[in-house]
Motif scaffolding. Structure first.
Motif, PDB file in Angstrom:
ATOM      1  N   TRP A  34      78.037  47.732  51.844  1.00  0.00           N
ATOM      2  CA  TRP A  34      78.442  46.923  50.823  1.00  0.00           C
ATOM      3  C   TRP A  34      79.122  47.761  49.788  1.00  0.00           C
ATOM      4  CZ3 TRP A  34      73.907  42.810  49.488  1.00  0.00           C
ATOM      5  CH2 TRP A  34      73.985  41.949  50.546  1.00  0.00           C
ATOM      6  N   ARG A  35      78.396  48.843  49.716  1.00  0.00           N
ATOM      7  CA  ARG A  35      79.120  49.813  48.380  1.00  0.00           C
ATOM      8  C   ARG A  35      80.410  50.232  48.916  1.00  0.00           C
ATOM      9  NH1 ARG A  35      76.222  55.224  46.721  1.00  0.00           N
ATOM     10  NH2 ARG A  35      77.345  55.787  48.289  1.00  0.00           N
ATOM     11  N   LYS A  36      80.542  50.640  50.088  1.00  0.00           N
ATOM     12  CA  LYS A  36      82.003  51.124  50.857  1.00  0.00           C
ATOM     13  C   LYS A  36      82.966  50.141  50.617  1.00  0.00           C
ATOM     14  CE  LYS A  36      82.226  51.804  55.232  1.00  0.00           C
ATOM     15  NZ  LYS A  36      82.125  52.414  56.377  1.00  0.00           N
ATOM     16  N   ARG A  37      82.426  48.751  50.942  1.00  0.00           N
ATOM     17  CA  ARG A  37      83.355  47.563  50.953  1.00  0.00           C
ATOM     18  C   ARG A  37      83.779  47.098  49.655  1.00  0.00           C
ATOM     19  NH1 ARG A  37      82.693  42.107  54.509  1.00  0.00           N
ATOM     20  NH2 ARG A  37      84.846  41.163  54.198  1.00  0.00           N
ATOM     21  N   PHE A  38      82.492  46.964  48.820  1.00  0.00           N
ATOM     22  CA  PHE A  38      82.982  46.279  47.571  1.00  0.00           C
ATOM     23  C   PHE A  38      82.994  47.107  46.422  1.00  0.00           C
ATOM     24  CE2 PHE A  38      80.746  42.929  50.380  1.00  0.00           C
ATOM     25  CZ  PHE A  38      81.880  42.111  50.468  1.00  0.00           C
ATOM     26  N   GLY A  39      82.576  48.448  46.472  1.00  0.00           N
ATOM     27  CA  GLY A  39      82.029  49.493  45.477  1.00  0.00           C
ATOM     28  C   GLY A  39      83.475  49.315  44.546  1.00  0.00           C
ATOM     29  N   GLY A  40      83.525  49.406  43.294  1.00  0.00           N
ATOM     30  CA  GLY A  40      84.599  49.537  42.332  1.00  0.00           C
ATOM     31  C   GLY A  40      85.528  48.241  42.045  1.00  0.00           C
ATOM     32  N   MET A  41      84.964  47.024  42.853  1.00  0.00           N
ATOM     33  CA  MET A  41      85.703  45.912  42.609  1.00  0.00           C
ATOM     34  C   MET A  41      85.309  45.114  41.531  1.00  0.00           C
ATOM     35  SD  MET A  41      86.402  43.921  46.182  1.00  0.00           S
ATOM     36  CE  MET A  41      87.230  44.735  47.534  1.00  0.00           C
ATOM     37  N   GLY A  42      86.408  44.358  41.073  1.00  0.00           N
ATOM     38  CA  GLY A  42      86.029  43.547  39.916  1.00  0.00           C
ATOM     39  C   GLY A  42      85.731  42.261  40.286  1.00  0.00           C
ATOM     40  N   ARG A  43      85.477  41.164  39.609  1.00  0.00           N
ATOM     41  CA  ARG A  43      85.206  39.674  40.107  1.00  0.00           C
ATOM     42  C   ARG A  43      86.514  39.166  40.542  1.00  0.00           C
ATOM     43  NH1 ARG A  43      80.392  36.946  38.644  1.00  0.00           N
ATOM     44  NH2 ARG A  43      79.292  38.196  37.376  1.00  0.00           N
ATOM     45  N   SER A  44      87.740  39.567  39.648  1.00  0.00           N
ATOM     46  CA  SER A  44      88.997  39.042  40.161  1.00  0.00           C
ATOM     47  C   SER A  44      89.566  39.669  41.394  1.00  0.00           C
ATOM     48  CB  SER A  44      90.006  39.285  39.176  1.00  0.00           C
ATOM     49  OG  SER A  44      90.304  40.766  38.958  1.00  0.00           O
ATOM     50  N   GLN A  45      89.113  40.763  41.733  1.00  0.00           N
ATOM     51  CA  GLN A  45      89.597  41.343  43.204  1.00  0.00           C
ATOM     52  C   GLN A  45      88.742  40.685  44.126  1.00  0.00           C
ATOM     53  OE1 GLN A  45      88.944  45.467  41.929  1.00  0.00           O
ATOM     54  NE2 GLN A  45      91.171  45.704  41.800  1.00  0.00           N
ATOM     55  N   LEU A  46      87.589  40.555  43.715  1.00  0.00           N
ATOM     56  CA  LEU A  46      86.585  39.867  45.197  1.00  0.00           C
ATOM     57  C   LEU A  46      86.938  38.499  45.359  1.00  0.00           C
ATOM     58  CD1 LEU A  46      84.108  40.474  46.562  1.00  0.00           C
ATOM     59  CD2 LEU A  46      82.636  39.399  44.844  1.00  0.00           C
ATOM     60  N   SER A  47      87.366  37.850  44.112  1.00  0.00           N
ATOM     61  CA  SER A  47      87.625  36.254  44.542  1.00  0.00           C
ATOM     62  C   SER A  47      89.028  36.482  45.362  1.00  0.00           C
ATOM     63  CB  SER A  47      87.822  35.691  43.247  1.00  0.00           C
ATOM     64  OG  SER A  47      88.740  36.324  42.377  1.00  0.00           O
ATOM     65  N   GLU A  48      89.993  37.507  44.981  1.00  0.00           N
ATOM     66  CA  GLU A  48      91.352  37.346  45.444  1.00  0.00           C
ATOM     67  C   GLU A  48      91.039  37.888  47.168  1.00  0.00           C
ATOM     68  OE1 GLU A  48      95.562  39.987  45.369  1.00  0.00           O
ATOM     69  OE2 GLU A  48      94.129  40.206  43.736  1.00  0.00           O
ATOM     70  N   MET A  49      90.190  38.867  47.345  1.00  0.00           N
ATOM     71  CA  MET A  49      89.736  39.202  48.838  1.00  0.00           C
ATOM     72  C   MET A  49      89.189  38.156  49.566  1.00  0.00           C
ATOM     73  SD  MET A  49      87.333  42.203  50.010  1.00  0.00           S
ATOM     74  CE  MET A  49      85.843  41.548  50.235  1.00  0.00           C
ATOM     75  N   LYS A  50      88.454  37.424  49.067  1.00  0.00           N
ATOM     76  CA  LYS A  50      87.586  36.171  49.594  1.00  0.00           C
ATOM     77  C   LYS A  50      88.764  35.184  50.165  1.00  0.00           C
ATOM     78  CE  LYS A  50      83.002  36.565  48.110  1.00  0.00           C
ATOM     79  NZ  LYS A  50      82.224  36.572  49.500  1.00  0.00           N
ATOM     80  N   SER A  51      89.911  34.871  49.172  1.00  0.00           N
ATOM     81  CA  SER A  51      90.751  33.884  49.370  1.00  0.00           C
ATOM     82  C   SER A  51      91.737  34.306  50.488  1.00  0.00           C
ATOM     83  CB  SER A  51      91.473  33.483  48.087  1.00  0.00           C
ATOM     84  OG  SER A  51      92.386  34.568  47.496  1.00  0.00           O
TER      85      SER A  51
END
Length: 84
Positions: A34-51
């Motif tokens: 998870w840290r390798k995949r999501f580390g350093g991501m903000g909420r907006s980047q995470l929601s963009e990645m999910k979309s």
């Protein structure tokens, strides 16, 4: 993201990785993935990645359906051709 934050807080408090991961109920291998995949991501980047992942899945389904249609049409065409 929430679990990663909890683990990071436990690590800054002095816990080791294995103890912090056990505290939130995941393995340390999962934490590192998870840290390798999501580390350093903000909420907006995470929601963009999910979309984007959702859109990618939708497009893959469309391509699979089109490929199936193409195969059906090829088989139909082969049956309609006169045999010599």
């Amino acid at each position: 993201m929430k679990l990663l934050r909890e683990i990071e807080l436990k690590l800054t408090a002095g816990d080791d990785v294995a103890t912090a991961c056990r505290g939130v109920g995941i393995s340390d291998a999962t934490y590192y993935n998870w840290r390798k995949r999501f580390g350093g991501m903000g909420r907006s980047q995470l929601s963009e990645m999910k979309s984007l992942e959702k859109e990618n899945a939708r497009l893959k389904k469309i391509v699979a359906e089109l490929e199936l249609d193409k195969l059906i049409l090829k088989e139909s065409l082969n049956h309609l051709k006169p045999r010599a």
